[in-house]
Design a protein around this motif. Structure first.
Motif, PDB file in Angstrom:
ATOM      1  N   SER A 196       0.828  -1.204   0.000  1.00 25.36           N
ATOM      2  CA  SER A 196       0.000   0.000   0.000  1.00 25.36           C
ATOM      3  C   SER A 196       0.862   1.254   0.000  1.00 25.36           C
ATOM      4  CB  SER A 196      -0.912   0.015   1.229  1.00 25.36           C
ATOM      5  OG  SER A 196      -0.149   0.123   2.420  1.00 25.36           O
ATOM      6  N   VAL A 197       0.414   2.255  -0.746  1.00 23.65           N
ATOM      7  CA  VAL A 197       1.078   3.559  -0.751  1.00 23.65           C
ATOM      8  C   VAL A 197       0.083   4.692  -0.525  1.00 23.65           C
ATOM      9  CG1 VAL A 197       3.075   2.898  -2.156  1.00 23.65           C
ATOM     10  CG2 VAL A 197       0.958   3.612  -3.281  1.00 23.65           C
ATOM     11  N   PHE A 198      -1.218   4.375  -0.604  1.00 20.08           N
ATOM     12  CA  PHE A 198      -2.215   5.419  -0.402  1.00 20.08           C
ATOM     13  C   PHE A 198      -2.135   5.998   1.007  1.00 20.08           C
ATOM     14  CE2 PHE A 198      -4.388   1.978   1.660  1.00 20.08           C
ATOM     15  CZ  PHE A 198      -5.285   2.548   2.548  1.00 20.08           C
ATOM     16  N   ASP A 199      -1.600   5.196   1.950  1.00 14.30           N
ATOM     17  CA  ASP A 199      -1.480   5.606   3.346  1.00 14.30           C
ATOM     18  C   ASP A 199      -0.049   6.000   3.707  1.00 14.30           C
ATOM     19  OD1 ASP A 199      -0.534   3.029   2.963  1.00 14.30           O
ATOM     20  OD2 ASP A 199      -1.340   2.237   4.837  1.00 14.30           O
ATOM     21  N   ARG A 200       0.774   6.278   2.696  1.00 12.57           N
ATOM     22  CA  ARG A 200       2.186   6.620   2.920  1.00 12.57           C
ATOM     23  C   ARG A 200       2.513   8.017   2.387  1.00 12.57           C
ATOM     24  NH1 ARG A 200       5.407   2.722   5.826  1.00 12.57           N
ATOM     25  NH2 ARG A 200       3.932   1.009   6.129  1.00 12.57           N
ATOM     26  N   GLN A 201       1.604   8.931   2.574  1.00 14.51           N
ATOM     27  CA  GLN A 201       1.791  10.326   2.163  1.00 14.51           C
ATOM     28  C   GLN A 201       2.215  10.450   0.689  1.00 14.51           C
ATOM     29  OE1 GLN A 201       4.644  11.417   5.319  1.00 14.51           O
ATOM     30  NE2 GLN A 201       3.001  12.592   6.281  1.00 14.51           N
ATOM     31  N   PRO A 202       1.402   9.922  -0.221  1.00 10.62           N
ATOM     32  CA  PRO A 202       1.778   9.979  -1.634  1.00 10.62           C
ATOM     33  C   PRO A 202       1.951  11.396  -2.167  1.00 10.62           C
ATOM     34  CG  PRO A 202      -0.520   9.317  -1.377  1.00 10.62           C
ATOM     35  CD  PRO A 202       0.095   9.254  -0.023  1.00 10.62           C
ATOM     36  N   GLU A 203       1.200  12.350  -1.646  1.00  9.35           N
ATOM     37  CA  GLU A 203       1.367  13.732  -2.108  1.00  9.35           C
ATOM     38  C   GLU A 203       2.757  14.256  -1.772  1.00  9.35           C
ATOM     39  OE1 GLU A 203       1.059  17.644  -3.475  1.00  9.35           O
ATOM     40  OE2 GLU A 203       0.034  15.791  -4.049  1.00  9.35           O
ATOM     41  N   ASN A 204       3.274  13.905  -0.604  1.00 11.04           N
ATOM     42  CA  ASN A 204       4.632  14.325  -0.254  1.00 11.04           C
ATOM     43  C   ASN A 204       5.649  13.738  -1.222  1.00 11.04           C
ATOM     44  OD1 ASN A 204       3.601  15.682   1.912  1.00 11.04           O
ATOM     45  ND2 ASN A 204       4.471  14.353   3.484  1.00 11.04           N
ATOM     46  N   HIS A 205       5.437  12.503  -1.616  1.00 14.68           N
ATOM     47  CA  HIS A 205       6.380  11.862  -2.543  1.00 14.68           C
ATOM     48  C   HIS A 205       6.246  12.439  -3.950  1.00 14.68           C
ATOM     49  CE1 HIS A 205       6.518   9.118   0.878  1.00 14.68           C
ATOM     50  NE2 HIS A 205       7.706   8.771   0.427  1.00 14.68           N
ATOM     51  N   ARG A 206       5.049  12.832  -4.319  1.00 14.74           N
ATOM     52  CA  ARG A 206       4.895  13.544  -5.599  1.00 14.74           C
ATOM     53  C   ARG A 206       5.715  14.829  -5.572  1.00 14.74           C
ATOM     54  NH1 ARG A 206       2.727  17.754  -7.979  1.00 14.74           N
ATOM     55  NH2 ARG A 206       2.011  18.609  -5.985  1.00 14.74           N
ATOM     56  N   ARG A 207       5.696  15.517  -4.446  1.00 17.41           N
ATOM     57  CA  ARG A 207       6.456  16.762  -4.313  1.00 17.41           C
ATOM     58  C   ARG A 207       7.958  16.511  -4.329  1.00 17.41           C
ATOM     59  NH1 ARG A 207       2.916  20.129   0.247  1.00 17.41           N
ATOM     60  NH2 ARG A 207       0.954  20.125  -0.946  1.00 17.41           N
ATOM     61  N   TYR A 208       8.376  15.354  -3.796  1.00 20.31           N
ATOM     62  CA  TYR A 208       9.802  15.016  -3.859  1.00 20.31           C
ATOM     63  C   TYR A 208      10.248  14.863  -5.320  1.00 20.31           C
ATOM     64  CZ  TYR A 208       9.745  13.934   1.174  1.00 20.31           C
ATOM     65  OH  TYR A 208       9.629  13.995   2.537  1.00 20.31           O
ATOM     66  N   ILE A 209       9.420  14.217  -6.121  1.00 13.76           N
ATOM     67  CA  ILE A 209       9.748  14.065  -7.541  1.00 13.76           C
ATOM     68  C   ILE A 209       9.881  15.440  -8.191  1.00 13.76           C
ATOM     69  CG2 ILE A 209       8.862  13.302  -9.787  1.00 13.76           C
ATOM     70  CD1 ILE A 209       7.616  10.908  -8.369  1.00 13.76           C
ATOM     71  N   VAL A 210       8.932  16.304  -7.921  1.00 13.13           N
ATOM     72  CA  VAL A 210       8.944  17.656  -8.491  1.00 13.13           C
ATOM     73  C   VAL A 210      10.182  18.413  -8.031  1.00 13.13           C
ATOM     74  CG1 VAL A 210       7.744  19.877  -8.493  1.00 13.13           C
ATOM     75  CG2 VAL A 210       6.440  17.765  -8.743  1.00 13.13           C
ATOM     76  N   PHE A 211      10.523  18.276  -6.758  1.00 10.63           N
ATOM     77  CA  PHE A 211      11.682  18.972  -6.198  1.00 10.63           C
ATOM     78  C   PHE A 211      12.983  18.533  -6.870  1.00 10.63           C
ATOM     79  CE2 PHE A 211      15.130  18.673  -2.956  1.00 10.63           C
ATOM     80  CZ  PHE A 211      15.380  20.031  -2.802  1.00 10.63           C
ATOM     81  N   VAL A 212      13.182  17.227  -6.984  1.00 12.86           N
ATOM     82  CA  VAL A 212      14.410  16.729  -7.613  1.00 12.86           C
ATOM     83  C   VAL A 212      14.462  17.129  -9.084  1.00 12.86           C
ATOM     84  CG1 VAL A 212      15.788  14.699  -8.193  1.00 12.86           C
ATOM     85  CG2 VAL A 212      14.604  14.816  -5.986  1.00 12.86           C
ATOM     86  N   ALA A 213      13.342  16.997  -9.783  1.00  9.44           N
ATOM     87  CA  ALA A 213      13.307  17.360 -11.200  1.00  9.44           C
ATOM     88  C   ALA A 213      13.619  18.832 -11.404  1.00  9.44           C
ATOM     89  CB  ALA A 213      11.933  17.034 -11.792  1.00  9.44           C
TER      90      ALA A 213
END
Length: 230
Positions: free
Chosen positions: A184-201
């Protein structure tokens, strides 16, 4: 509401339990949450796949400029020994461990598995064999003076923060591993991880950042969380 037997046979009661709990006991909603989790995973893998290719190619170019490599190539055994020299420290159990043994072994395996050592494939094949875990480790504190300062900083825009990048890449590595194991990832702060991708990119390339954010399905998928009927 009881869970249908076919669902228990498919997922097992233990695996499905967290979705049932998140759905307040509504098994129909729990199934919708399970499908939503799969949509998040698929959209995440698409974006992270683009980011991973960008990271490895940017790091490869940067490492080729490292002043300590032999004959202009960082993949060779002599160069790897210089880039990743033995660094013995105690692990969490108090046992001595060479923290650079793994990256040296990673590169050795990549050369062998790709056929690069036999001289039958382009070097890019060996670079592509190296996993995201290898690349994410290169921004570790241990490598600040040996890799980041002399070469790796050039993979990013001027002024990029190594420590913040490392934290983001480490989080993305762990999140990706959960996706790869169908957890499961829906309960692992997926929005934060989306932001990590954006930040690194954004730190790698403004153009890449623009492309990723323009085409990403993650914002729409994350906004589409199933809700109980009113």
């Amino acid at each position: 509401m009881s869970t249908p037997q076919w669902v228990d046979d498919w997922l097992t009661a233990g695996r499905f339990a967290k979705y049932v709990k998140a759905a307040g006991g509504d098994t129909e909603l729990a199934l919708a949450l399970y499908e939503w989790n799969s949509e998040i995973a698929a959209a995440f893998l698409r974006d992270l796949g683009h980011l991973e290719v960008a990271v490895r190619n940017a790091y490869d170019r940067a490492l080729l400029t490292h002043p300590d490599i032999h004959d202009g190539e960082w993949l060779t055994a002599p160069s790897c020994t210089l880039l990743f020299p033995p660094h013995v420290a105690k692990d969490k159990n108090g046992n001595p461990k060479d923290k650079n043994a793994t990256p040296r072994a990673n590169v050795k395996d990549a050369r062998r598995h790709s056929g690069y050592d036999l001289g039958v494939v382009p070097r890019g094949k060996a670079v592509a064999e190296l996993m995201f875990g290898f690349w994410s480790y290169l921004t570790d504190d241990l490598h600040e003076k040996s890799l980041w300062v002399p070469a790796l900083h050039a993979a990013y825009v001027p002024g990029a923060d190594r420590a913040r990048l490392h934290a983001a890449l480490s989080a993305l590595r762990d999140f990706r591993n959960r996706v790869a194991h169908h957890e499961s990832v829906f309960d692992r702060q997926p929005e934060n991880h989306r932001r990590y991708i954006v930040f690194v990119a954004r730190n790698l390339s403004p153009d890449l950042h623009q492309h990723l954010t323009r085409h990403s399905r993650l914002p729409a998928v994350l906004a589409a969380r199933p809700r109980p009927p009113r």
